[in-house]
Write an enzyme that holds these catalytic residues in place. Sequence first.
Site, PDB file in Angstrom:
ATOM      1  N   LYS A   1      -2.285  19.298 136.631  1.00  0.00           N
ATOM      2  CA  LYS A   1      -2.683  19.652 135.275  1.00  0.00           C
ATOM      3  C   LYS A   1      -3.016  18.366 134.510  1.00  0.00           C
ATOM      4  CE  LYS A   1      -1.322  22.451 131.287  1.00  0.00           C
ATOM      5  NZ  LYS A   1      -0.308  23.351 130.702  1.00  0.00           N
TER       6      LYS A   1
ATOM      7  N   GLU B   1       8.784  38.779 129.507  1.00  0.00           N
ATOM      8  CA  GLU B   1       9.320  39.276 128.242  1.00  0.00           C
ATOM      9  C   GLU B   1      10.208  40.502 128.431  1.00  0.00           C
ATOM     10  OE1 GLU B   1       5.612  36.964 127.420  1.00  0.00           O
ATOM     11  OE2 GLU B   1       6.100  38.629 128.769  1.00  0.00           O
TER      12      GLU B   1
ATOM     13  N   ARG C   1       4.713  43.141 124.826  1.00  0.00           N
ATOM     14  CA  ARG C   1       4.796  43.385 126.262  1.00  0.00           C
ATOM     15  C   ARG C   1       6.158  43.950 126.675  1.00  0.00           C
ATOM     16  NH1 ARG C   1       1.297  39.799 129.239  1.00  0.00           N
ATOM     17  NH2 ARG C   1       3.001  38.906 130.432  1.00  0.00           N
TER      18      ARG C   1
END
Length: 588
Positions: A246, A334, A362
């Site tokens: 990244k 979640e 969610r």
Amino acid sequence: MSTILNNINAPRDLRLLNPEDLPQLAKELREFIINVVATKEGHLGASLGVIELTIALHYVFNTPHDELIWDVGHQAYGHKILTGRKSVFHTNRQIGGISGFPKRSESIYDAFGVGHASTSVSAALGMAIASQLNGDTDKHHIAVIGDASIAGGMAFEGLNHAGVTDANLLVILNDNAIGIDPSVGALKQYLTNVKKGTQKRENIFEALNFNYTGPIDGHDLNTIIQELERLKSVKGPKFLHIITTKGKGLKQAEEDQVRYHAPGKFDAVTGELISKPNVKQPPKYQDVFGHTIVELATQNKNIVGITPAMPTGSSLKYMMAKMPDRAFDVGIAEQHAVTLASGMATQGIIPFCNIYSTFLQRAYDQIIHDVALQNLPVIFCLDRAGLVGTDGATHHGVYDLSYLRCIPNLIIFAPRNEIELRNIMYTAQLGLQNPIAIRYPRGRGVTTDWQQPFSKIDIGTGVQLKEGNEVAVLSIGNMSKNMSEAIKNSNAPNAIAHYDMRFIRPLDENLLHGILKTYNLIITIEDNTIKGGFGSAVLEFAAKHNYKTPINLLGIPDTFIEHGGTLALQQSIGLDTESLTRYINTLI
């Protein structure tokens, strides 16, 4: 000076290049992204990490006929630039400009709109099955998912289904060991072992009936292209595991991957962040939460903190540093976070479950079934409530009051400032017998001297902020600031009373009775959708008790609000101070 990227306006142009030209294109694409994001801001590290993959995908596959789905979409900047949006990329995340995420209405190359994690496998599988049903058996469907997103339950649901189909599906795992914060969990450890060659157990993806390849170097264009070409002829579900870095190509972004996920403005040449003047400012609400939970947990050994993959964004990182055995990052999960909190609550633990408002959507069933139905005292801290700015429609937290207000047993509170946030957190851990949702905005508050001694808040009580004799304004949360300034700037400030109702559930009914009997006009204001929100609750109360006082509702209109600076978005819907002042003046 002519560059390769200058001549790329669509993937068909890319496919005309010789393979030996592609590394130069990768270099130019990285530089282009760095130069724009340095001044315009946005997500940086994720896109820099998948430059070679992005080029290879459009080089090998016949997009947009072959459909490419990016999970979350943080990494899709290169994709956007190569698919006809290079000339407008500088408008990325700006009001009226292109979205920071793939968006179906923006381009035929954006096969599926994204912004939340773990959706790509299910979406791509749905497309692949639909292609089979439509007789388009040569069409390819590619899901690019990060190692953090694949740990989400929905991703596994998609993999589980895909493994028993013969769908033409390719799942590419972009494995860089970090989402926004470092990836966590047993799956992350498994992938680490695979990369190191120490994994002795059966391959988990082969066990799910995927044709697994990898891991391969995600920055080696020749290797990626060869493998994608091979996989085009492989039938059924396929899984390609690539290893990337990244922030690849910018030293600081590689070394500080958390900060350079979305670094703000920086020097495109040196990579150094551009520091802002060192002026004392009110704190960010997330930091008020982060420091306050540490303060409370120091006094109360039963307090724990939970976040689904947002320890930095929520500032639970402070508790994780000081009390690592009492602060939990559960990954992008979640639903699990909510039910984990409810399980803890059955044992006398006091869980502060910190989830962004938009992501709590969610876990809606878990809020109802696992928390509220059992009346377990879970403390939800909903960060990023209201308009969040440049992340746009996928991230605005403008529905929580509506989707939470209908749930029995659940208390809902919106602090107007940092002191109120501290005090409701203090109150909630004093033995509250109900679950509570505390929602607060992104960004800075309004109080520099915010670390005041704690004070208990009486549940279900509002407060009067200002007296007046004609109109009563009822505000919730940080909308108090804009409205207070608007009243002060109006033509007749003495005519307007202002109340901070604080609680959306339960409403302060005694206060409302007095207000509805006293004033000629009521105005409610919230940074939630008008449909079913705080204003609707006041209307319901008035109707139930046969009050005829006119009630005007201000808030988020019944449409999806796109991206842009928070102030610009407030101006576009009339919730900024100047617009509110003009509105009040029309009424007086």
